[in-house]
Scaffold this motif. Structure first.
Motif, PDB file in Angstrom:
ATOM      1  N   ALA A  81       0.802  -1.234   0.000  1.00  0.00           N
ATOM      2  CA  ALA A  81       0.000   0.000   0.000  1.00  0.00           C
ATOM      3  C   ALA A  81       0.835   1.285   0.000  1.00  0.00           C
ATOM      4  O   ALA A  81       0.627   2.144  -0.871  1.00  0.00           O
ATOM      5  N   PRO A  82       1.775   1.475   0.935  1.00  0.00           N
ATOM      6  CA  PRO A  82       2.473   2.771   0.961  1.00  0.00           C
ATOM      7  C   PRO A  82       3.265   3.031  -0.326  1.00  0.00           C
ATOM      8  O   PRO A  82       3.271   4.154  -0.833  1.00  0.00           O
ATOM      9  N   GLU A  83       3.889   2.000  -0.866  1.00  0.00           N
ATOM     10  CA  GLU A  83       4.685   2.161  -2.079  1.00  0.00           C
ATOM     11  C   GLU A  83       3.797   2.466  -3.280  1.00  0.00           C
ATOM     12  O   GLU A  83       4.128   3.311  -4.110  1.00  0.00           O
ATOM     13  N   PHE A  84       2.671   1.779  -3.365  1.00  0.00           N
ATOM     14  CA  PHE A  84       1.760   2.018  -4.492  1.00  0.00           C
ATOM     15  C   PHE A  84       1.230   3.442  -4.444  1.00  0.00           C
ATOM     16  O   PHE A  84       1.154   4.139  -5.462  1.00  0.00           O
ATOM     17  N   ILE A  85       0.887   3.893  -3.233  1.00  0.00           N
ATOM     18  CA  ILE A  85       0.354   5.253  -3.079  1.00  0.00           C
ATOM     19  C   ILE A  85       1.427   6.287  -3.404  1.00  0.00           C
ATOM     20  O   ILE A  85       1.154   7.289  -4.073  1.00  0.00           O
ATOM     21  N   ALA A  86       2.660   6.032  -2.971  1.00  0.00           N
ATOM     22  CA  ALA A  86       3.749   6.976  -3.265  1.00  0.00           C
ATOM     23  C   ALA A  86       3.950   7.089  -4.773  1.00  0.00           C
ATOM     24  O   ALA A  86       4.232   8.163  -5.305  1.00  0.00           O
ATOM     25  N   ALA A  87       3.784   5.975  -5.483  1.00  0.00           N
ATOM     26  CA  ALA A  87       4.032   5.975  -6.925  1.00  0.00           C
ATOM     27  C   ALA A  87       2.841   6.490  -7.728  1.00  0.00           C
ATOM     28  O   ALA A  87       3.019   7.162  -8.747  1.00  0.00           O
ATOM     29  N   HIS A  88       1.626   6.173  -7.295  1.00  0.00           N
ATOM     30  CA  HIS A  88       0.458   6.430  -8.155  1.00  0.00           C
ATOM     31  C   HIS A  88      -0.638   7.261  -7.486  1.00  0.00           C
ATOM     32  O   HIS A  88      -1.599   7.623  -8.158  1.00  0.00           O
ATOM     33  N   GLY A  89      -0.536   7.481  -6.186  1.00  0.00           N
ATOM     34  CA  GLY A  89      -1.559   8.262  -5.484  1.00  0.00           C
ATOM     35  C   GLY A  89      -2.599   7.389  -4.806  1.00  0.00           C
ATOM     36  O   GLY A  89      -2.792   6.219  -5.174  1.00  0.00           O
ATOM     37  N   ALA A  90      -3.265   7.983  -3.812  1.00  0.00           N
ATOM     38  CA  ALA A  90      -4.241   7.244  -3.001  1.00  0.00           C
ATOM     39  C   ALA A  90      -5.457   6.838  -3.828  1.00  0.00           C
ATOM     40  O   ALA A  90      -5.994   5.734  -3.669  1.00  0.00           O
ATOM     41  N   GLY A  91      -5.887   7.725  -4.726  1.00  0.00           N
ATOM     42  CA  GLY A  91      -7.065   7.415  -5.545  1.00  0.00           C
ATOM     43  C   GLY A  91      -6.814   6.204  -6.420  1.00  0.00           C
ATOM     44  O   GLY A  91      -7.660   5.309  -6.535  1.00  0.00           O
ATOM     45  N   ALA A  92      -5.630   6.161  -7.035  1.00  0.00           N
ATOM     46  CA  ALA A  92      -5.289   5.036  -7.915  1.00  0.00           C
ATOM     47  C   ALA A  92      -5.177   3.744  -7.113  1.00  0.00           C
ATOM     48  O   ALA A  92      -5.552   2.665  -7.590  1.00  0.00           O
TER      49      ALA A  92
END
Ligand SMILES: [Zn+2]
Length: 245
Positions: A81-92
């Motif tokens: 989760a944290p890595e995905f959000i850092a890369a693509h944003g919380a909405g994505a």
């Protein structure tokens, strides 16, 4: 078998072991079902890649749910989760990783009120985000802690705190992965179960596949039975996430 037996759902849960299993090992979980039944244990299966379940998986997962086990969500593609959000944003993150997984499970008939973080990767921001969709989240403590008798302090949530505690941290009880065997010392886990049985509250554990050997993280049936017997011997019920107050 304890007198708690199959009737825990009728009672307030003042003490419990929350035993959880992650990923998509439906066949192996189903093969372990008689073991859970023997100890009156209900557990939680956190399923990832629900769009990749085949017909047999679905039939077996339904049967596990019918037995009273909880089915939760573990993401669509097991993204951290944290890595995905850092890369693509919380909405994505919600749109691509979480909502499609949740929708798929619900379409298949599993309400999935709880979520386990892939690789236990989480932070306060991901907690806030996911608690808009789920009742409870499961993270983890470092697996090296499982030999440490002080683990009980970290792992056990006192009964009074359980209703409001929406993020529960678990400890790994896996036996190994592929040819790598993890340590046999579960002193911390055992101490946490003793404390929970004596003082109340809940303690959360997690594993993955249930198998003598597997390329993925797995717990052996004998270790699983040992843990179930330990909890049963202490009259500590083993319940699913959906049974928590
Ligand atoms: Zn996982």
């Amino acid at each position: 078998m304890t007198e708690h037996g199959d009737h825990d759902q009728d009672h307030h849960v003042d003490r419990a072991l929350l035993l959880t299993f992650d990923d998509r090992h439906i066949r192996e979980w189903a093969a372990a079902a008689p073991l859970f039944t023997r100890y009156g244990a209900r557990v939680t299966f956190f399923v990832c890649e629900p769009d990749r379940l085949d017909r047999d998986d679905l039939r077996l997962l339904r049967r596990l749910a019918d037995d009273g086990h909880t089915v939760g969500c573990h993401g669509l593609r097991h993204e951290r989760a944290p890595e995905f959000i850092a890369a693509h944003g919380a909405g994505a993150y919600l749109d691509r990783e979480v909502v499609p997984a949740l929708d798929a499970l619900r379409r298949l008939g599993f309400p999935a009120w709880c979520f386990a973080y892939p690789c236990s990767a989480r932070d306060e921001r991901t907690d806030r985000l996911l608690l808009t969709l789920f009742e409870r989240l499961r993270g983890g403590v470092s697996a090296d802690r499982r030999a440490d008798p002080c683990l009980a302090d970290e792992l056990r949530v006192p009964a009074a705190d359980v209703p409001a505690r929406r993020v529960l941290l678990g400890c790994s009880v896996d036996s190994g992965r592929g040819t790598v065997a993890y340590g046999d010392d579960l002193a911390g886990v055992e101490a946490a179960l003793c404390r929970t049985a004596a003082d109340g509250g809940v303690t959360t554990l997690y594993a993955h596949c249930v198998a003598e050997a597997h390329e993925a993280n797995h717990v052996t049936p004998s270790r699983l039975e040992k843990l179930l017997a330990l909890a049963d011997g202490m009259s500590l019920p083993c319940v699913g996430f959906d049974e928590l107050p």
